[in-house]
Design a protein around this motif. Sequence first.
Motif, PDB file in Angstrom:
ATOM      1  N   GLY A  43       0.854  -1.133   0.082  1.00 51.87           N
ATOM      2  CA  GLY A  43      -0.082   0.042  -0.060  1.00 51.87           C
ATOM      3  C   GLY A  43       1.062   1.130  -0.091  1.00 51.87           C
ATOM      4  N   GLN A  44       2.070   1.379   0.542  1.00 49.46           N
ATOM      5  CA  GLN A  44       3.050   2.325   0.708  1.00 49.46           C
ATOM      6  C   GLN A  44       3.595   2.805  -0.588  1.00 49.46           C
ATOM      7  OE1 GLN A  44       2.994   4.448   3.534  1.00 49.46           O
ATOM      8  NE2 GLN A  44       1.235   3.252   4.150  1.00 49.46           N
ATOM      9  N   ILE A  45       3.854   1.583  -1.503  1.00 50.24           N
ATOM     10  CA  ILE A  45       4.608   1.745  -2.742  1.00 50.24           C
ATOM     11  C   ILE A  45       3.733   1.596  -3.859  1.00 50.24           C
ATOM     12  CG2 ILE A  45       6.645   1.074  -1.626  1.00 50.24           C
ATOM     13  CD1 ILE A  45       6.528  -1.738  -2.916  1.00 50.24           C
ATOM     14  N   SER A  46       2.307   1.780  -3.733  1.00 49.55           N
ATOM     15  CA  SER A  46       1.379   1.331  -4.710  1.00 49.55           C
ATOM     16  C   SER A  46       1.452   2.305  -5.953  1.00 49.55           C
ATOM     17  CB  SER A  46      -0.114   1.330  -4.305  1.00 49.55           C
ATOM     18  OG  SER A  46      -0.244   2.946  -3.760  1.00 49.55           O
ATOM     19  N   HIS A  47       2.144   3.412  -5.692  1.00 48.92           N
ATOM     20  CA  HIS A  47       1.997   4.329  -6.907  1.00 48.92           C
ATOM     21  C   HIS A  47       3.113   3.863  -7.870  1.00 48.92           C
ATOM     22  CE1 HIS A  47       4.786   5.573  -3.531  1.00 48.92           C
ATOM     23  NE2 HIS A  47       5.689   5.951  -4.603  1.00 48.92           N
ATOM     24  N   TYR A  48       4.067   3.141  -7.346  1.00 50.59           N
ATOM     25  CA  TYR A  48       5.082   2.552  -8.386  1.00 50.59           C
ATOM     26  C   TYR A  48       4.355   1.517  -9.246  1.00 50.59           C
ATOM     27  CZ  TYR A  48       8.585   4.450  -5.452  1.00 50.59           C
ATOM     28  OH  TYR A  48       9.343   5.428  -4.656  1.00 50.59           O
ATOM     29  N   PHE A  49       3.329   1.026  -9.097  1.00 47.37           N
ATOM     30  CA  PHE A  49       2.673   0.085  -9.799  1.00 47.37           C
ATOM     31  C   PHE A  49       1.376   0.730 -10.864  1.00 47.37           C
ATOM     32  CE2 PHE A  49       4.050  -2.336  -6.135  1.00 47.37           C
ATOM     33  CZ  PHE A  49       4.626  -3.368  -6.556  1.00 47.37           C
ATOM     34  N   GLN A  50       1.383   1.956 -11.003  1.00 53.06           N
ATOM     35  CA  GLN A  50       0.653   2.614 -11.698  1.00 53.06           C
ATOM     36  C   GLN A  50       0.857   2.191 -13.317  1.00 53.06           C
ATOM     37  OE1 GLN A  50       0.553   6.879 -10.895  1.00 53.06           O
ATOM     38  NE2 GLN A  50      -0.524   6.528  -8.940  1.00 53.06           N
ATOM     39  N   PRO A  51       2.070   2.267 -13.694  1.00 55.16           N
ATOM     40  CA  PRO A  51       2.160   1.723 -15.143  1.00 55.16           C
ATOM     41  C   PRO A  51       1.663   0.457 -15.243  1.00 55.16           C
ATOM     42  CG  PRO A  51       3.963   2.731 -14.318  1.00 55.16           C
ATOM     43  CD  PRO A  51       3.321   2.747 -13.257  1.00 55.16           C
ATOM     44  N   LEU A  52       1.700  -0.477 -14.535  1.00 55.65           N
ATOM     45  CA  LEU A  52       1.078  -1.879 -14.443  1.00 55.65           C
ATOM     46  C   LEU A  52      -0.309  -1.873 -14.598  1.00 55.65           C
ATOM     47  CD1 LEU A  52       1.665  -4.820 -14.349  1.00 55.65           C
ATOM     48  CD2 LEU A  52       1.641  -4.886 -12.158  1.00 55.65           C
ATOM     49  N   GLY A  53      -1.039  -0.923 -13.814  1.00 55.67           N
ATOM     50  CA  GLY A  53      -2.525  -0.637 -14.130  1.00 55.67           C
ATOM     51  C   GLY A  53      -2.958  -0.252 -15.277  1.00 55.67           C
ATOM     52  N   VAL A  54      -2.029   0.576 -15.843  1.00 54.09           N
ATOM     53  CA  VAL A  54      -2.467   1.290 -17.178  1.00 54.09           C
ATOM     54  C   VAL A  54      -2.266  -0.030 -18.239  1.00 54.09           C
ATOM     55  CG1 VAL A  54      -1.696   2.672 -18.988  1.00 54.09           C
ATOM     56  CG2 VAL A  54      -1.483   3.554 -16.763  1.00 54.09           C
TER      57      VAL A  54
END
Length: 422
Positions: A43-54
């Motif tokens: 949850g703390q590093i979720s922003h690093y996975f935004q490209p994966l969500g795209v």
Amino acid sequence: MSQKSSDGKRRKNSWFWELFLNNKIVTTLLIILLILIIIWLFGQISHYFQPLGVIVNLLAFPVITSGILYYLFSPLVNKLSLNGVNKKVSVFAIFIGIVLLVTWGIITLIPIIRDQTQSFINNLPSYYDSISNMIANFPFNFGLSDSFDGIIEYINQIDITSLTERLNPLLTSTVGGLGNVIGIVAQIFTGLLTIPIILYYLLVSGHKIPTFILYYVPNKYRPAVSRMMYQGNYQISQYIRGQILVAIAVGVMFGIGYSIIGLDYGVTLAVLAAILNVIPYLGSIIAVIPALIIGLLTSPTMLIKVIIVMIIEQTIEGRFIQPQILGNSLKIHPITILFILLISGRLFGLSGVILGVPGYAVIKVIISEIYEWYRENSDLYDDPYVPPLVSEVDNELAVDMSSPDEKDTDDSQNHYSPNNIS
């Protein structure tokens, strides 16, 4: 000397091992704590996975749609290949059939649905008057007439100027988000272009996917993973194929029935029933409500005709179509399905309602296989105790409820000891 020191160290740490590390409850709590820590870190590093969500959002539409079409047409391809037809030739024939079917739908169904929808919009004032008269003349309206008039009065008192002022920021934000709209349209257009390519390779080479996955699985776990893939594939294929075929059959039956009785907007209502019938249980209930309302607003005779059509359709669907197509492949209780639809719909919207049940079936298969593997490799299930049958339990309860003399007699004749239990 070194051996003595190691023995002393082992004795020194034995209490820590026995009371802490070798305790199953403490170990289980530590594992749960580690899992919670890992979830918190993600949850703390979720922003690093935004490209994966795209990437997932980009591929979800074409991949899921191609998968649904694959499960729908793969039996036909396999049957043609068994009869000596080349797979590529059969796939191209299916593509031609899909194009012809879509073209027929665009030329025939879309104009009818458009005209009927426009006619329904034009007739809304007359439907409003009919509903108002019905509520006013109903002998036991429980104040519905006053409530209905209050709603209409409130609508008439809406200040158009203030409403326009409130809508200006919304329009501004909408225009500002025009790039997002264009992005969604481009995503859908790209998905429609890639769906035929993905579907082609799935139909031609889809049977090689399990072998490709098992190649990277260790030999020890290949039987369990193979069972997971087989059962999961079976559950999904049976559900998707069955729901789509049943939905098409329901749409055809309603279309024929509504045409025979002359119900207004019959084709549109039949198409709506076919689309909603993809949702188990709830879809068929929601689909009949508009037809009942239209029949009631038309005339009491039309309402009776609509009910007769629905009874005939439900009888044919329940007695012949569903048992032949769906059967009992999922083995999920209807109450469980309703809970799945409510939860998945709340979490994921329309896609969750459509894909929640097959997703639950796959998760159920995976958890069952993990549980069976755990039973085989754990010593917690080595107890040879077998629970008594229901009849034996009833007999014991009957003995307990009998008179003291009868109970003593039974106990003297049937004496149980730990040595007699097998």
